[in-house]
Design a protein around this motif. Structure first.
Motif, short mmCIF file in Angstrom:
data_model
loop_
_atom_site.label_atom_id
_atom_site.label_comp_id
_atom_site.label_asym_id
_atom_site.label_seq_id
_atom_site.Cartn_x
_atom_site.Cartn_y
_atom_site.Cartn_z
N PRO A 53 2.99 21.69 6.75
CA PRO A 53 2.43 20.64 7.30
C PRO A 53 3.12 19.20 7.16
O PRO A 53 3.34 18.31 8.23
N GLU A 54 3.45 18.94 6.07
CA GLU A 54 4.42 17.74 5.61
C GLU A 54 5.60 17.77 6.29
O GLU A 54 5.93 16.36 6.89
N GLU A 55 6.55 18.62 6.40
CA GLU A 55 7.55 18.75 7.20
C GLU A 55 7.61 18.44 8.83
O GLU A 55 8.05 17.59 9.43
N PHE A 56 6.50 18.99 9.21
CA PHE A 56 5.92 18.97 10.52
C PHE A 56 5.72 17.48 10.93
O PHE A 56 6.11 17.03 11.85
N ALA A 57 4.62 17.07 10.27
CA ALA A 57 4.17 15.41 10.29
C ALA A 57 5.33 14.68 10.16
O ALA A 57 5.40 13.59 10.96
N ASP A 58 6.56 14.68 9.41
CA ASP A 58 7.61 13.87 9.48
C ASP A 58 8.25 13.70 10.92
O ASP A 58 8.62 12.56 11.22
N ALA A 59 8.11 14.71 11.67
CA ALA A 59 8.81 14.64 13.01
C ALA A 59 7.73 13.91 13.87
O ALA A 59 8.46 13.12 14.74
N ALA A 60 6.52 13.89 13.85
CA ALA A 60 5.79 12.86 14.53
C ALA A 60 5.90 11.32 14.36
O ALA A 60 6.02 10.61 15.38
N LEU A 61 6.55 11.05 13.20
CA LEU A 61 6.80 9.72 12.80
C LEU A 61 8.07 9.29 13.82
O LEU A 61 8.06 7.97 14.46
N PHE A 62 8.99 10.02 14.10
CA PHE A 62 10.00 9.94 14.90
C PHE A 62 9.32 9.47 16.39
O PHE A 62 10.06 8.48 17.06
N PHE A 63 8.64 10.33 16.87
CA PHE A 63 8.34 10.29 18.31
C PHE A 63 7.31 8.81 18.66
O PHE A 63 7.25 8.51 19.71
#
Length: 259
Positions: free
Chosen positions: A227-237
């Motif tokens: 989940p932490e890796e997935f959440a990192d991508a949300a920061l980009f958007f």
């Protein structure tokens, strides 16, 4: 031509639906760590929501709302704006109707009924429509906004045919693409982040270990995404770096599915 102002994460107000547990709680912690203010929406898990808020109580707000109810959703956005003194800048549609990722317990082609589909469509597509419509006045007022819808890689790789869940997420992907066209002139981007099975959230807790092992063996990174890796991508958007990206579906699953 409108070029939307790009707000740093530390100046944003982020509203995350279904944010008290699992992936939603991880998304909350990730945005709080970047200095954002975060509204933690929840339906039933009040204690869990308060625990998440305790990470940064001066910048986090727990707010109970059934996101399937449009009137309640509008009231939630008004309350968040009143609390933080400014409108929501980033909306993350993460809420999920009660669902367990257990392939042995899923409805099959013979047992699937409309109630299964309707439950997921209400919790995914209807709730996203409600939150997006409630977010628009504030985003238009600011001349910028970020909408991030949480999807799934099961459209491309239905290794377990969760018919109802996948159909609802597919509807959300369609809305992501069509709404991006409508809202682009307002400086509002609409994107989707699609994961596979995550190790481990509340929803994936019922998944047999053998399934995690199978996915890891077939993923280029040879491990299941966290989940932490997935959440990192949300920061980009949500960040200024994605200002020219809209209508896209980014798959975050370690390379299992090539989008």
């Amino acid at each position: 031509m409108l070029i939307s102002p790009a707000l740093p994460l530390s100046q944003q107000v982020v509203l995350i639906t279904g944010a008290s547990r699992g992936l939603g709680a991880c998304l909350t912690r990730t945005f709080l760590a970047e200095g954002a203010c975060v509204a933690v929406n929840y339906l039933k898990s009040r204690e869990a929501a308060q625990t998440v808020v305790a990470q940064a109580p001066e910048r986090a707000l727990a707010i109970q709302t059934d996101v399937r109810d449009p009137d309640a959703v509008r009231a939630m956005f008004n309350a968040v704006q009143a609390h933080f003194g400014r409108p929501v800048t980033t909306l993350i549609n993460n809420a999920l109707s009660d669902f367990s990722f257990n392939g042995d317990a899923r409805p099959t082609a013979d047992t699937l009924n409309w109630e299964n589909l309707d439950q997921q469509l209400q919790g995914t597509a209807r709730s996203a429509l409600n939150t997006i419509q409630a977010a628009l006045p504030g985003m238009r007022q600011q001349g910028t906004g970020r909408i991030i819808n949480i999807g799934t890689n099961l459209f491309q790789n239905p290794v377990v045919p969760y018919h109802d869940y996948t159909a609802a997420k597919a509807a959300l992907l369609s809305l992501t693409r069509t709404l991006s066209n409508d809202l682009g002139p307002d400086g509002i981007t609409v994107n989707m982040l699609s994961g596979g099975l995550l190790r481990t959230t509340d929803a994936s807790a019922a998944t047999p270990e053998a399934v995690f092992d199978l996915i890891a063996a077939n993923t280029p990174l040879r491990r299941v995404t966290t989940p932490e890796e997935f959440a990192d991508a949300a920061l980009f958007f949500a960040s200024p770096w994605s200002r020219a990206v809209t209508g896209q579906n980014l798959v975050v699953d370690g390379g299992l599915v090539k989008n």
